[in-house]
Design a protein around this motif. Sequence first.
Motif, PDB file in Angstrom:
ATOM      1  N   TRP A  34       0.832  -1.209   0.000  1.00 54.46           N
ATOM      2  CA  TRP A  34       0.000   0.000   0.000  1.00 54.46           C
ATOM      3  C   TRP A  34       0.867   1.260   0.000  1.00 54.46           C
ATOM      4  N   ALA A  35       1.986   1.233   0.717  1.00 52.59           N
ATOM      5  CA  ALA A  35       2.880   2.403   0.729  1.00 52.59           C
ATOM      6  C   ALA A  35       3.427   2.664  -0.674  1.00 52.59           C
ATOM      7  N   LEU A  36       3.822   1.623  -1.393  1.00 51.27           N
ATOM      8  CA  LEU A  36       4.324   1.803  -2.759  1.00 51.27           C
ATOM      9  C   LEU A  36       3.237   2.368  -3.662  1.00 51.27           C
ATOM     10  N   HIS A  37       2.011   1.911  -3.476  1.00 53.10           N
ATOM     11  CA  HIS A  37       0.883   2.469  -4.235  1.00 53.10           C
ATOM     12  C   HIS A  37       0.728   3.961  -3.950  1.00 53.10           C
ATOM     13  N   LEU A  38       0.806   4.342  -2.691  1.00 53.25           N
ATOM     14  CA  LEU A  38       0.610   5.742  -2.317  1.00 53.25           C
ATOM     15  C   LEU A  38       1.764   6.630  -2.781  1.00 53.25           C
ATOM     16  N   ARG A  97       6.315   8.606   9.187  1.00 51.27           N
ATOM     17  CA  ARG A  97       4.964   9.159   9.184  1.00 51.27           C
ATOM     18  C   ARG A  97       4.181   8.714   7.951  1.00 51.27           C
ATOM     19  N   PHE A  98       4.862   8.564   6.838  1.00 54.37           N
ATOM     20  CA  PHE A  98       4.229   8.059   5.616  1.00 54.37           C
ATOM     21  C   PHE A  98       3.647   6.668   5.871  1.00 54.37           C
ATOM     22  N   LEU A  99       4.402   5.814   6.537  1.00 55.02           N
ATOM     23  CA  LEU A  99       3.925   4.462   6.835  1.00 55.02           C
ATOM     24  C   LEU A  99       2.831   4.472   7.895  1.00 55.02           C
ATOM     25  N   THR A 100       2.952   5.346   8.880  1.00 53.65           N
ATOM     26  CA  THR A 100       1.913   5.450   9.907  1.00 53.65           C
ATOM     27  C   THR A 100       0.576   5.809   9.281  1.00 53.65           C
ATOM     28  N   GLU A 101       0.599   6.765   8.350  1.00 52.15           N
ATOM     29  CA  GLU A 101      -0.621   7.163   7.666  1.00 52.15           C
ATOM     30  C   GLU A 101      -1.093   6.082   6.687  1.00 52.15           C
ATOM     31  N   THR A 102      -0.164   5.372   6.066  1.00 52.02           N
ATOM     32  CA  THR A 102      -0.542   4.247   5.203  1.00 52.02           C
ATOM     33  C   THR A 102      -1.321   3.202   5.991  1.00 52.02           C
ATOM     34  N   VAL A 103      -0.807   2.875   7.169  1.00 53.85           N
ATOM     35  CA  VAL A 103      -1.436   1.849   7.992  1.00 53.85           C
ATOM     36  C   VAL A 103      -2.744   2.361   8.602  1.00 53.85           C
ATOM     37  N   ARG A 104      -2.883   3.670   8.748  1.00 52.77           N
ATOM     38  CA  ARG A 104      -4.197   4.193   9.160  1.00 52.77           C
ATOM     39  C   ARG A 104      -5.241   3.908   8.083  1.00 52.77           C
ATOM     40  N   TRP A 154      15.062   3.931  -6.417  1.00 47.53           N
ATOM     41  CA  TRP A 154      14.098   3.795  -7.496  1.00 47.53           C
ATOM     42  C   TRP A 154      12.971   4.803  -7.390  1.00 47.53           C
ATOM     43  N   LYS A 155      12.547   5.317  -8.526  1.00 44.74           N
ATOM     44  CA  LYS A 155      11.336   6.119  -8.589  1.00 44.74           C
ATOM     45  C   LYS A 155      10.240   5.230  -9.146  1.00 44.74           C
ATOM     46  N   LEU A 156       9.039   5.376  -8.590  1.00 44.52           N
ATOM     47  CA  LEU A 156       7.943   4.495  -8.934  1.00 44.52           C
ATOM     48  C   LEU A 156       6.879   5.243  -9.716  1.00 44.52           C
ATOM     49  N   SER A 157       6.269   4.566 -10.676  1.00 44.26           N
ATOM     50  CA  SER A 157       5.124   5.114 -11.380  1.00 44.26           C
ATOM     51  C   SER A 157       4.104   4.004 -11.560  1.00 44.26           C
ATOM     52  N   SER A 158       2.861   4.389 -11.776  1.00 40.72           N
ATOM     53  CA  SER A 158       1.801   3.403 -11.968  1.00 40.72           C
ATOM     54  C   SER A 158       1.907   2.779 -13.352  1.00 40.72           C
ATOM     55  N   ALA A 159       1.643   1.474 -13.441  1.00 38.23           N
ATOM     56  CA  ALA A 159       1.658   0.784 -14.729  1.00 38.23           C
ATOM     57  C   ALA A 159       0.370   0.016 -14.935  1.00 38.23           C
ATOM     58  N   GLY A 160      -0.669   0.392 -14.161  1.00 37.23           N
ATOM     59  CA  GLY A 160      -1.894  -0.397 -14.183  1.00 37.23           C
ATOM     60  C   GLY A 160      -2.975   0.130 -15.083  1.00 37.23           C
ATOM     61  N   GLY A 161      -3.285   1.429 -14.979  1.00 33.03           N
ATOM     62  CA  GLY A 161      -4.353   1.996 -15.780  1.00 33.03           C
ATOM     63  C   GLY A 161      -5.742   1.671 -15.277  1.00 33.03           C
ATOM     64  N   HIS A 162      -5.867   1.242 -14.011  1.00 32.78           N
ATOM     65  CA  HIS A 162      -7.180   0.957 -13.447  1.00 32.78           C
ATOM     66  C   HIS A 162      -7.147   1.270 -11.954  1.00 32.78           C
ATOM     67  N   ALA A 163      -8.324   1.423 -11.372  1.00 35.64           N
ATOM     68  CA  ALA A 163      -8.416   1.731  -9.951  1.00 35.64           C
ATOM     69  C   ALA A 163      -7.911   0.550  -9.120  1.00 35.64           C
ATOM     70  N   LEU A 178      -5.538  -7.029   4.645  1.00 39.88           N
ATOM     71  CA  LEU A 178      -5.901  -6.019   3.645  1.00 39.88           C
ATOM     72  C   LEU A 178      -4.739  -5.831   2.675  1.00 39.88           C
ATOM     73  N   VAL A 179      -4.912  -6.278   1.448  1.00 40.31           N
ATOM     74  CA  VAL A 179      -3.869  -6.145   0.429  1.00 40.31           C
ATOM     75  C   VAL A 179      -4.495  -5.600  -0.858  1.00 40.31           C
ATOM     76  N   PRO A 180      -3.702  -4.903  -1.673  1.00 40.10           N
ATOM     77  CA  PRO A 180      -4.236  -4.374  -2.936  1.00 40.10           C
ATOM     78  C   PRO A 180      -4.342  -5.459  -4.001  1.00 40.10           C
ATOM     79  N   ARG A 181      -5.341  -5.320  -4.835  1.00 34.67           N
ATOM     80  CA  ARG A 181      -5.545  -6.256  -5.942  1.00 34.67           C
ATOM     81  C   ARG A 181      -5.088  -5.595  -7.239  1.00 34.67           C
ATOM     82  N   ARG A 182      -4.271  -6.306  -8.009  1.00 35.04           N
ATOM     83  CA  ARG A 182      -3.796  -5.844  -9.315  1.00 35.04           C
ATOM     84  C   ARG A 182      -3.073  -4.489  -9.220  1.00 35.04           C
ATOM     85  N   LEU A 183      -2.046  -4.454  -8.389  1.00 38.19           N
ATOM     86  CA  LEU A 183      -1.265  -3.223  -8.238  1.00 38.19           C
ATOM     87  C   LEU A 183       0.037  -3.373  -9.034  1.00 38.19           C
ATOM     88  N   HIS A 184       0.055  -2.811 -10.229  1.00 36.32           N
ATOM     89  CA  HIS A 184       1.212  -2.917 -11.115  1.00 36.32           C
ATOM     90  C   HIS A 184       1.927  -1.573 -11.189  1.00 36.32           C
TER      91      HIS A 184
END
Length: 490
Positions: A313-317, A354-361, A459-468, A477-483
């Motif tokens: 979830w942190a990588l997604h955010l 703090r980024f992770l604390t808010e992610t886990v919230r 590494w810098k991250l960008s979305s490669a999914g194109g969907h919500a 709680l885990v993300p589905r189809r997070l590319h």
Amino acid sequence: MTEQEGTAQGGTPRADDRAAPSGTAPYPAGYRSHASVYREKRTEQSGDHVFCSGTAAGAAPLIGHLPQLVTDPWTFLTSLPAYGDLVTVRIGPSRLHMVCDPGLLHQVLVDDRTFDKGGPLFDKAREVLGDGLPACPHARHRRLRRLVQPAFHPGRMPGYARLMSEQIAHVMDHWRDDQPVDALAVAHEIATGIATSTMFSTQLDAVTMAETRRCVQIAMAGIYRRLLTPGLLERLPTPANRSYDRARAQLHRTVDRIVDRAGNGRGGYEDLLTILIDAGSAGPDGLTRREMTDQVVSFFVSGITSVASALAWALHLVTEQREIAEGLYAEADAVVGGRVAAYEDLPRLDLTRRFLTETVRLYPPGWIFTRRVSSDTRLAGRLLPAGSVLAYSPYVLHRRPDLFPRPERFDPGRWLPDRATAVPQHAYVPFGAGPRKCIGEAFTLTQATLALASITSRWKLSSAGGHAVRPALRATLVPRRLHLRLHRRH
């Protein structure tokens, strides 16, 4: 980069004085008027608070609220605080009572004798975890916690952290520029490597590691599915049931094999299994072989799933919150500088923490838990006979707008020192509270912090999914189809 600041509120309001919610939390109409919402209203005074109980609307004949819990449990659950602080939900012919207020939840969590580990979730979790510390009943908990506590002593954290950093480096060394990755798979690979290196003196081979990751994911999906499945259907030889049974058996065979060949810790370093073996030789009160296996399976599965959830979830955010992410990259450059983060870096990784604390919230790894009432008791004005089932959800509490203003908004600034004090007491519970608070909280957060800082350093991250991106229906709680796509920075 400047983080967006908001206005925090303090204190838990009395149930009869709550303001109408703001933001996107789907509270039903009538929230202002408790006379229209609480059809079975009961109240109970506790200190300065008045707690109310009610019943959720929308139950269908025979099946109750099962459709909502199967299709979109998160929307349904976040609607429940409007009905009261203790809300009755129907699952088929059964009833569970959802605790929706942080003060009331604190009463439950500190009294683990009355509100014992049990109920549908933990009954199913024991199929995988056995009587490990996270799932064992109150009668066994104190002894087991005393025996395994040395494995989580703060003095061991630097040694664990060194192995964590080695595993993070091992995974990242195989990445290449412009590579697409499945973020959850990457997070599971890192978490599984860390779990094996900190728990076992010997490493698992690559094939066993991959199979173990697959078994853990199947098991966690199976626990939630079976939570909502009538017992008779669990015994049918469906593909899902056979896959779940095989995954559960494979996990235990792997752990049994490791325990059988376990020796001393490497180079003077005691891994978790060595400490448990020592606990097993601690006289007549020591761990039995079955207890030892259950502890190893529990810590192994819980450690992998909680870290993988938080990190994914942190990588997604990072890809979604670009302005805040720029600050994260800048902090990684200043503190880590292109290498792999180490234990000594942790005090300076303030934004990362703090980024992770808010992610886990927003996305608590354990998003729903159950308890079973061991003796007749009253809670929020409602008589709960022995055997009644309670549930609570950190996901629900963390998204209440009267506890966290604009709850759907990702805001690490909530956890700055001058604002964190305004977070209502007992409102933030991703790792529980009371005697059963997660023993591995510091262990989990250390892994996630080192991994996130190391990844953003290189590494810098960008979305490669194109969907919500939406959560998957699993016990964790885990993300589905997070590319995502990786872009080399250093």
